[in-house]
Enzyme design. Structure first.
Site, PDB file in Angstrom:
ATOM      1  N   THR A 167      -1.382   8.049   3.146  1.00  6.41           N
ATOM      2  CA  THR A 167      -1.242   6.600   3.206  1.00  6.41           C
ATOM      3  C   THR A 167      -2.041   6.061   4.388  1.00  6.41           C
ATOM      4  O   THR A 167      -2.592   6.817   5.192  1.00  6.41           O
ATOM      5  CB  THR A 167       0.229   6.181   3.378  1.00  6.41           C
ATOM      6  OG1 THR A 167       0.666   6.529   4.701  1.00  6.41           O
ATOM      7  CG2 THR A 167       1.118   6.866   2.346  1.00  6.41           C
ATOM      8  N   TYR A 224       7.716   6.446  17.220  1.00  4.25           N
ATOM      9  CA  TYR A 224       7.873   6.545  15.769  1.00  4.25           C
ATOM     10  C   TYR A 224       9.024   7.489  15.418  1.00  4.25           C
ATOM     11  O   TYR A 224       9.880   7.164  14.580  1.00  4.25           O
ATOM     12  CB  TYR A 224       6.572   7.027  15.141  1.00  4.25           C
ATOM     13  CG  TYR A 224       6.618   7.178  13.640  1.00  4.25           C
ATOM     14  CD1 TYR A 224       6.513   6.063  12.821  1.00  4.25           C
ATOM     15  CD2 TYR A 224       6.766   8.432  13.045  1.00  4.25           C
ATOM     16  CE1 TYR A 224       6.559   6.186  11.430  1.00  4.25           C
ATOM     17  CE2 TYR A 224       6.813   8.570  11.668  1.00  4.25           C
ATOM     18  CZ  TYR A 224       6.706   7.443  10.866  1.00  4.25           C
ATOM     19  OH  TYR A 224       6.753   7.581   9.499  1.00  4.25           O
ATOM     20  N   SER A 247       0.851  -1.197   0.000  1.00  2.00           N
ATOM     21  CA  SER A 247       0.000   0.000   0.000  1.00  2.00           C
ATOM     22  C   SER A 247       0.882   1.240   0.000  1.00  2.00           C
ATOM     23  O   SER A 247       2.111   1.150   0.110  1.00  2.00           O
ATOM     24  CB  SER A 247      -0.932   0.015   1.227  1.00  2.00           C
ATOM     25  OG  SER A 247      -0.174   0.162   2.425  1.00  2.00           O
ATOM     26  N   LYS A 288      12.657   6.790  13.366  1.00  2.00           N
ATOM     27  CA  LYS A 288      13.057   7.507  12.160  1.00  2.00           C
ATOM     28  C   LYS A 288      14.330   8.318  12.377  1.00  2.00           C
ATOM     29  O   LYS A 288      15.171   8.436  11.468  1.00  2.00           O
ATOM     30  CB  LYS A 288      11.914   8.394  11.679  1.00  2.00           C
ATOM     31  CG  LYS A 288      10.708   7.608  11.153  1.00  2.00           C
ATOM     32  CD  LYS A 288      11.076   6.714   9.973  1.00  2.00           C
ATOM     33  CE  LYS A 288       9.859   6.049   9.344  1.00  2.00           C
ATOM     34  NZ  LYS A 288      10.193   5.249   8.154  1.00  2.00           N
ATOM     35  N   SER A 345      11.364  10.076   7.455  1.00  2.00           N
ATOM     36  CA  SER A 345      10.171  10.870   7.733  1.00  2.00           C
ATOM     37  C   SER A 345      10.601  12.231   8.249  1.00  2.00           C
ATOM     38  O   SER A 345      11.674  12.363   8.856  1.00  2.00           O
ATOM     39  CB  SER A 345       9.309  10.175   8.792  1.00  2.00           C
ATOM     40  OG  SER A 345       8.264  11.023   9.242  1.00  2.00           O
TER      41      SER A 345
END
Length: 280
Positions: free
Chosen positions: A200, A165, A19, A169, A152
């Site tokens: 997304t 998260y 995806s 990153k 990111s």
């Protein structure tokens, strides 16, 4: 130093391809002449991307049958390393790998456990590292190859409610920078993509709080195009969209940046609470 002269005739492995960015990237690479290997957990979704890749461009044998898929749980670094070996053996070699697979963790620090953080680090950092280290000796032996890590903006600018998260990153960014320096005099190049807010599935996943940010979003095709460009250019880092000024502001006045982040997230959460209050 330019990574690849062209995408025509190359073999590229893309993770997180069921995806979002990966699903947009695979057919785009195929259209530009690459043979693609795609990997993710969801085999049904991967099959659709594989079909799209075959429709977009034929493989190196000219019959469209060279494109391949692997159903792999990329939260397991050992599985990621094995994927690199399997893909290399299946294609004969890999000209590039794109470490794109990632999972979100949108939850304030007060509600995080060590297990939560470890889960995110395995998918977002340790698996890309394991895959890269598995393929690196073979690329060095060929004296040719590109490793693209999809990071990111949260890896340059700490994102509120996303400590786990952002940590994964930040780690991936630091790893990419030093890896690029260590490999500077070799034929293996490293590229870092720094996406901002991209449309997304990462924004709507079970176990995550609602995101303070609610748009606008860039389409995943924008990032996919940036990856294609990075593979044939000499720039180490690309912001998509170009939000480098935000990172530069943060480093120039971290206290002002953090105060602004607190104000933003507090305002957004208050607005959401107001909208959810029952009408009287």
């Amino acid at each position: 130093m330019t990574a690849l002269a062209t995408l025509e005739g190359t073999r590229v492995l893309v993770t997180g391809a069921s995806s979002g960015i990966g699903a947009a990237l695979a057919p785009m690479l195929a259209e530009r002449g690459a043979t693609v290997g795609i990997a993710a957990r969801r085999s049904d979704r991967l099959s659709e991307v594989l079909d799209a890749s075959r429709a977009a461009g034929v493989g190196t044998t000219g019959d469209g049958g060279d494109h391949r898929m692997w159903s792999v749980d990329l939260s397991d670094p050992a599985a990621a390393a094995q994927l690199a070996v399997d893909a290399w053996d299946a294609f004969g070699h890999l000209d590039a790998v794109v470490n794109n697979a990632a999972r979100p963790m949108r939850r304030p620090v007060q509600r995080l456990s060590v297990d939560d953080v470890e889960d995110v680090m395995r998918t977002n950092f340790l698996s890309p590292v394991a895959l890269s280290l598995a393929v690196l000796p073979r690329m060095l032996e060929r004296d040719r190859g590109v490793i693209v890590n999809v990071g990111s903006l949260a890896g340059r600018v700490g994102s509120p409610r996303e400590a786990a998260y952002a940590a994964s990153k930040y780690a991936l960014h630091g790893w990419s920078e030093v890896m690029a320096v260590d490999l500077w005099s070799t034929g293996v190049d490293v590229r870092l993509i720094v996406p901002g807010a991209i449309a997304t599935e990462i924004w709507d996943q079970p176990g995550n709080d609602p995101a303070p940010y609610d748009g606008p979003f860039e389409p995943p095709e924008t990032v996919a195009a940036a990856v294609c460009e990075a593979l044939v250019s000499d720039e180490f880092e690309r912001y998509v969209p170009d939000l480098k000024a935000i990172a530069e502001f943060k480093t120039s006045d971290i206290d002002a940046f953090m105060a602004g982040a607190v104000e933003f997230v507090t305002t957004q959460e208050r607005q959401r609470e107001t909208q959810q209050e029952p009408q009287r």
